[in-house]
Design a protein around this motif. Structure first.
Motif, short mmCIF file in Angstrom:
data_model
loop_
_atom_site.label_atom_id
_atom_site.label_comp_id
_atom_site.label_asym_id
_atom_site.label_seq_id
_atom_site.Cartn_x
_atom_site.Cartn_y
_atom_site.Cartn_z
N GLU A 65 41.19 34.78 37.86
CA GLU A 65 41.83 36.09 38.08
C GLU A 65 41.31 37.12 37.08
O GLU A 65 41.05 38.27 37.43
N HIS A 66 41.13 36.70 35.84
CA HIS A 66 40.60 37.59 34.81
C HIS A 66 39.16 38.00 35.15
O HIS A 66 38.79 39.17 35.01
N CYS A 67 38.35 37.05 35.61
CA CYS A 67 36.97 37.36 36.00
C CYS A 67 36.94 38.32 37.18
O CYS A 67 36.08 39.21 37.24
N GLN A 68 37.86 38.15 38.13
CA GLN A 68 37.92 39.05 39.27
C GLN A 68 38.14 40.49 38.83
O GLN A 68 37.51 41.43 39.35
N ARG A 69 39.06 40.68 37.87
CA ARG A 69 39.35 42.03 37.39
C ARG A 69 38.14 42.64 36.70
O ARG A 69 37.79 43.81 36.93
N ILE A 70 37.49 41.85 35.83
CA ILE A 70 36.35 42.37 35.09
C ILE A 70 35.18 42.65 36.02
O ILE A 70 34.48 43.66 35.88
N ALA A 71 34.95 41.77 37.00
CA ALA A 71 33.83 41.95 37.92
C ALA A 71 34.07 43.07 38.91
O ALA A 71 33.11 43.56 39.53
N ALA A 72 35.33 43.48 39.06
CA ALA A 72 35.68 44.54 40.01
C ALA A 72 35.12 44.24 41.40
O ALA A 72 34.38 45.03 41.98
N ILE A 73 35.50 43.07 41.94
CA ILE A 73 34.96 42.66 43.23
C ILE A 73 35.46 43.56 44.34
O ILE A 73 36.55 44.12 44.27
N GLU A 74 34.65 43.69 45.35
CA GLU A 74 34.96 44.54 46.50
C GLU A 74 34.91 43.70 47.77
O GLU A 74 33.90 43.09 48.08
N GLY A 75 36.01 43.64 48.49
CA GLY A 75 36.05 42.88 49.73
C GLY A 75 36.26 41.39 49.47
O GLY A 75 36.52 40.95 48.35
N ASP A 76 36.15 40.62 50.54
CA ASP A 76 36.35 39.18 50.46
C ASP A 76 35.15 38.50 49.81
O ASP A 76 34.01 38.95 49.95
N VAL A 77 35.42 37.41 49.11
CA VAL A 77 34.35 36.68 48.43
C VAL A 77 34.50 35.18 48.66
O VAL A 77 35.59 34.67 48.94
N LEU A 78 33.39 34.48 48.53
CA LEU A 78 33.38 33.03 48.40
C LEU A 78 33.33 32.75 46.91
O LEU A 78 32.46 33.27 46.21
N LEU A 79 34.25 31.95 46.41
CA LEU A 79 34.31 31.61 45.00
C LEU A 79 33.61 30.28 44.76
O LEU A 79 33.92 29.28 45.42
#
Length: 293
Positions: A65-79
């Motif tokens: 969750e922390h990485c998601q915030r820092i990466a500022a992802i846009e749209g759906d992703v495969l993790l």
């Protein structure tokens, strides 16, 4: 679908998303009901760090969750994430920790989760950079914080011949057994927590007040001595479990511990390759295995 890679280890999580990437120290502390993570919590009292596989799995969603915030992802992703090889092998069964972790990480922007064995990622990263596939076996050694994962891989058959996670090894053992004796006049034993030791090695110096002591030479010497010790241990493990099939033409060193060998590793009869930005090698390999670019 875009790919977000979060490779959580006992010292740091490495993340990659598109052209961006980063590294977050695996330290955490509670401030009331809030969980704080990263480098800044090392300065606070009561900071803790990941010590067991169970803790790593439990806190994986928090770090993702922390990485998601820092990466500022846009749209759906495969993790794409990783777990130490032996644990991954034992827990990928139905009802094991691997499918349970995948379920805990799925939700929101994360539509799918791929969990790979740490160690294989670095080998994939290396092979991606070659134009000709090697004919002989490749031995990958992933030097983590308190684990070493070795993987004997056949590029021709595209499969793992044998792999194992060596616990209570890695950067922490290297520091306490090989580095601290070299700098004991500067750092009395027991001064540092495990994560602080990793942070010291990354910085390359000790500072007390206005005095700064460069210890990069001692770090490199300790790293070479430790890796030589580990390679002998790994060869013994391979001979015991694989026998005549334990041959390999080259050794790949990656993970945070391999970053200690920036000046190279002396070897006589076998090729030793230190992967570029070795701490990100697994993450780059996971990105490739997940179909990302």
């Amino acid at each position: 679908m875009a790919v977000l890679v979060c490779d959580l280890g006992f010292s740091a999580v490495k993340w990659i998303y598109g052209e961006r990437k980063g590294r977050i120290i695996s330290a955490f502390s509670y401030s009331g009901e809030n969980l704080l993570i990263g480098e800044e919590v090392l300065l606070s009292s009561g900071s803790s760090y990941l010590k067991t596989m169970e803790e790593l799995v439990r806190y994986y969603p928090v770090f993702v969750e922390h990485c998601q915030r820092i990466a500022a992802i846009e749209g759906d992703v495969l993790l794409a994430v990783g777990l130490p090889y032996t644990y991954w092998l034992e827990e990928k069964r139905p009802g094991g920790a691997v499918p349970a972790l995948a379920r805990s990480l799925t939700g929101g922007a994360i539509r799918e989760v791929a969990i790979f064995p740490q160690g294989l990622g670095g080998i994939r990263d290396y092979l991606d950079g070659l134009t000709v596939r090697p004919t002989g076996n490749v031995l990958g050694i992933d030097i983590g914080f308190n684990t070493i994962i070795f993987t004997l891989f056949s590029p021709q058959r595209k499969q793992i011949i044998y792999g194992k996670t060596l616990n209570k090894r890695g950067v922490h053992q290297m520091a306490t057994s090989f580095l601290l004796p070299r700098i004991k006049s500067l750092a009395p034993s027991g001064t540092f927590t495990p994560v602080e030791i990793a942070f010291l090695i990354e910085k390359g110096y000790l500072q007390y007040g206005f005095e700064r002591h460069d210890v990069t030479r001692e770090i490199h010497e300790a790293g070479v001595a430790y890796v030589d010790h580990i390679i002998r241990d790994v060869q013994g493990e391979l001979q015991a479990h694989v026998g005549m099939h334990a041959d390999f033409d080259r050794v790949l060193l990656f993970g945070g511990g391999a970053a200690l060998l920036k000046e190279g590793f002396p070897a006589k009869n076998i090729e030793v390759v230190i992967l570029p930005e070795p701490e990100f090698a697994n993450a780059r390999g996971f990105l490739s295995l997940a179909g990302g670019k």
